[in-house]
Design a protein around this motif. Structure first.
Motif, PDB file in Angstrom:
ATOM      1  N   LYS A   2       0.828  -1.209   0.000  1.00  0.00           N
ATOM      2  CA  LYS A   2       0.000   0.000   0.000  1.00  0.00           C
ATOM      3  C   LYS A   2       0.863   1.260   0.000  1.00  0.00           C
ATOM      4  N   ALA A   3       1.976   1.226   0.702  1.00  0.00           N
ATOM      5  CA  ALA A   3       2.866   2.387   0.724  1.00  0.00           C
ATOM      6  C   ALA A   3       3.412   2.669  -0.671  1.00  0.00           C
ATOM      7  N   PHE A   4       3.788   1.642  -1.399  1.00  0.00           N
ATOM      8  CA  PHE A   4       4.286   1.834  -2.758  1.00  0.00           C
ATOM      9  C   PHE A   4       3.167   2.291  -3.688  1.00  0.00           C
ATOM     10  N   GLU A   5       1.989   1.728  -3.513  1.00  0.00           N
ATOM     11  CA  GLU A   5       0.846   2.160  -4.315  1.00  0.00           C
ATOM     12  C   GLU A   5       0.506   3.625  -4.062  1.00  0.00           C
ATOM     13  N   GLY A  10      10.461   4.037  -1.103  1.00  0.00           N
ATOM     14  CA  GLY A  10      11.091   2.980  -0.328  1.00  0.00           C
ATOM     15  C   GLY A  10      10.380   2.830   1.007  1.00  0.00           C
ATOM     16  N   VAL A  11      10.525   1.653   1.588  1.00  0.00           N
ATOM     17  CA  VAL A  11       9.888   1.368   2.876  1.00  0.00           C
ATOM     18  C   VAL A  11      10.889   0.636   3.762  1.00  0.00           C
ATOM     19  N   LEU A  12      11.035   1.129   4.974  1.00  0.00           N
ATOM     20  CA  LEU A  12      11.881   0.491   5.976  1.00  0.00           C
ATOM     21  C   LEU A  12      10.976  -0.004   7.094  1.00  0.00           C
ATOM     22  N   THR A  36       8.059 -11.905   1.206  1.00  0.00           N
ATOM     23  CA  THR A  36       7.015 -12.147   0.203  1.00  0.00           C
ATOM     24  C   THR A  36       6.743 -10.880  -0.598  1.00  0.00           C
ATOM     25  N   THR A  37       6.691  -9.752   0.076  1.00  0.00           N
ATOM     26  CA  THR A  37       6.428  -8.480  -0.594  1.00  0.00           C
ATOM     27  C   THR A  37       7.568  -8.095  -1.525  1.00  0.00           C
ATOM     28  N   LYS A  38       8.800  -8.427  -1.157  1.00  0.00           N
ATOM     29  CA  LYS A  38       9.933  -8.170  -2.047  1.00  0.00           C
ATOM     30  C   LYS A  38       9.756  -8.913  -3.367  1.00  0.00           C
ATOM     31  N   GLN A  39       9.257 -10.127  -3.282  1.00  0.00           N
ATOM     32  CA  GLN A  39       9.007 -10.919  -4.487  1.00  0.00           C
ATOM     33  C   GLN A  39       7.918 -10.253  -5.336  1.00  0.00           C
ATOM     34  N   LEU A  40       6.894  -9.719  -4.685  1.00  0.00           N
ATOM     35  CA  LEU A  40       5.825  -9.018  -5.403  1.00  0.00           C
ATOM     36  C   LEU A  40       6.346  -7.754  -6.075  1.00  0.00           C
ATOM     37  N   LEU A  41       7.233  -7.043  -5.408  1.00  0.00           N
ATOM     38  CA  LEU A  41       7.834  -5.843  -5.994  1.00  0.00           C
ATOM     39  C   LEU A  41       8.594  -6.192  -7.264  1.00  0.00           C
ATOM     40  N   LEU A  42       9.357  -7.259  -7.188  1.00  0.00           N
ATOM     41  CA  LEU A  42      10.133  -7.700  -8.341  1.00  0.00           C
ATOM     42  C   LEU A  42       9.200  -8.020  -9.513  1.00  0.00           C
ATOM     43  N   GLU A  43       8.124  -8.714  -9.229  1.00  0.00           N
ATOM     44  CA  GLU A  43       7.161  -9.064 -10.268  1.00  0.00           C
ATOM     45  C   GLU A  43       6.461  -7.823 -10.828  1.00  0.00           C
ATOM     46  N   ALA A  44       6.357  -6.773 -10.023  1.00  0.00           N
ATOM     47  CA  ALA A  44       5.723  -5.526 -10.453  1.00  0.00           C
ATOM     48  C   ALA A  44       6.704  -4.606 -11.180  1.00  0.00           C
ATOM     49  N   GLY A  45       7.964  -5.026 -11.284  1.00  0.00           N
ATOM     50  CA  GLY A  45       8.951  -4.235 -11.996  1.00  0.00           C
ATOM     51  C   GLY A  45       9.707  -3.241 -11.133  1.00  0.00           C
ATOM     52  N   ARG A  82       9.173   3.994  -9.854  1.00  0.00           N
ATOM     53  CA  ARG A  82       8.219   4.021 -10.954  1.00  0.00           C
ATOM     54  C   ARG A  82       8.238   2.640 -11.571  1.00  0.00           C
ATOM     55  N   ASN A  83       7.059   2.110 -11.761  1.00  0.00           N
ATOM     56  CA  ASN A  83       6.966   0.792 -12.359  1.00  0.00           C
ATOM     57  C   ASN A  83       7.678   0.810 -13.705  1.00  0.00           C
ATOM     58  N   LYS A  84       8.617  -0.086 -13.879  1.00  0.00           N
ATOM     59  CA  LYS A  84       9.412  -0.110 -15.103  1.00  0.00           C
ATOM     60  C   LYS A  84       8.635  -0.623 -16.305  1.00  0.00           C
ATOM     61  N   LYS A  85       7.546  -1.326 -16.054  1.00  0.00           N
ATOM     62  CA  LYS A  85       6.733  -1.820 -17.150  1.00  0.00           C
ATOM     63  C   LYS A  85       5.867  -0.676 -17.658  1.00  0.00           C
ATOM     64  N   THR A  86       5.974  -0.365 -18.922  1.00  0.00           N
ATOM     65  CA  THR A  86       5.201   0.732 -19.496  1.00  0.00           C
ATOM     66  C   THR A  86       3.806   0.241 -19.847  1.00  0.00           C
ATOM     67  N   THR A  87       2.812   0.947 -19.353  1.00  0.00           N
ATOM     68  CA  THR A  87       1.434   0.566 -19.631  1.00  0.00           C
ATOM     69  C   THR A  87       0.947   1.235 -20.906  1.00  0.00           C
ATOM     70  N   THR A  88      -0.164   0.773 -21.433  1.00  0.00           N
ATOM     71  CA  THR A  88      -0.757   1.358 -22.632  1.00  0.00           C
ATOM     72  C   THR A  88      -1.112   2.813 -22.381  1.00  0.00           C
ATOM     73  N   LYS A  89      -1.635   3.122 -21.212  1.00  0.00           N
ATOM     74  CA  LYS A  89      -1.994   4.509 -20.899  1.00  0.00           C
ATOM     75  C   LYS A  89      -0.771   5.415 -20.961  1.00  0.00           C
ATOM     76  N   GLU A  90       0.370   4.917 -20.468  1.00  0.00           N
ATOM     77  CA  GLU A  90       1.590   5.729 -20.496  1.00  0.00           C
ATOM     78  C   GLU A  90       2.054   5.962 -21.938  1.00  0.00           C
ATOM     79  N   LYS A  91       1.924   4.945 -22.772  1.00  0.00           N
ATOM     80  CA  LYS A  91       2.351   5.052 -24.154  1.00  0.00           C
ATOM     81  C   LYS A  91       1.510   6.081 -24.908  1.00  0.00           C
ATOM     82  N   THR A  92       0.230   6.185 -24.567  1.00  0.00           N
ATOM     83  CA  THR A  92      -0.646   7.099 -25.282  1.00  0.00           C
ATOM     84  C   THR A  92      -0.736   8.458 -24.603  1.00  0.00           C
TER      85      THR A  92
END
Length: 96
Positions: A2-5, A10-12, A36-45, A82-92
């Protein structure tokens, strides 16, 4: 997560020293959740280094300050989260 969202770069997470938590297993549960959350961050880019858990005594303020400084340095080197994966909204250009 939630903090990243909400825009955190960063979160300590600080917990009691292992083996001396008055919540008995609380710091071990937190450690599992952080991993577990670190793994989710990695998957989120995002870099998992943006999330860190430290175990420190409430009486050891100097050590806590060192952990905070080190985390701030790490996040500063990584830059904004910033999420490294570029979304369609960002592209447009349709980011709101």
């Amino acid at each position: 997560m939630k903090a990243f969202e909400a825009g955190a770069d960063g979160v300590l997470v600080a917990g009691c020293e292992e083996g001396s938590c008055h919540f008995k297993e609380g710091n071990y549960l937190a450690k599992r959740r952080v991993n577990t959350t670190k793994q989710l961050l990695l998957e989120a880019g995002l870099e998992p280094e943006r999330l860190r858990m430290v175990n420190v005594s409430a009486a050891d303020s100097q050590k806590f300050v060192e952990y905070v400084r080190d985390m701030v340095e790490t996040v500063a080197k990584l830059g904004p989260a910033r999420n490294k994966k570029t979304t369609t909204k960002e592209k447009t250009g349709a980011i709101q």
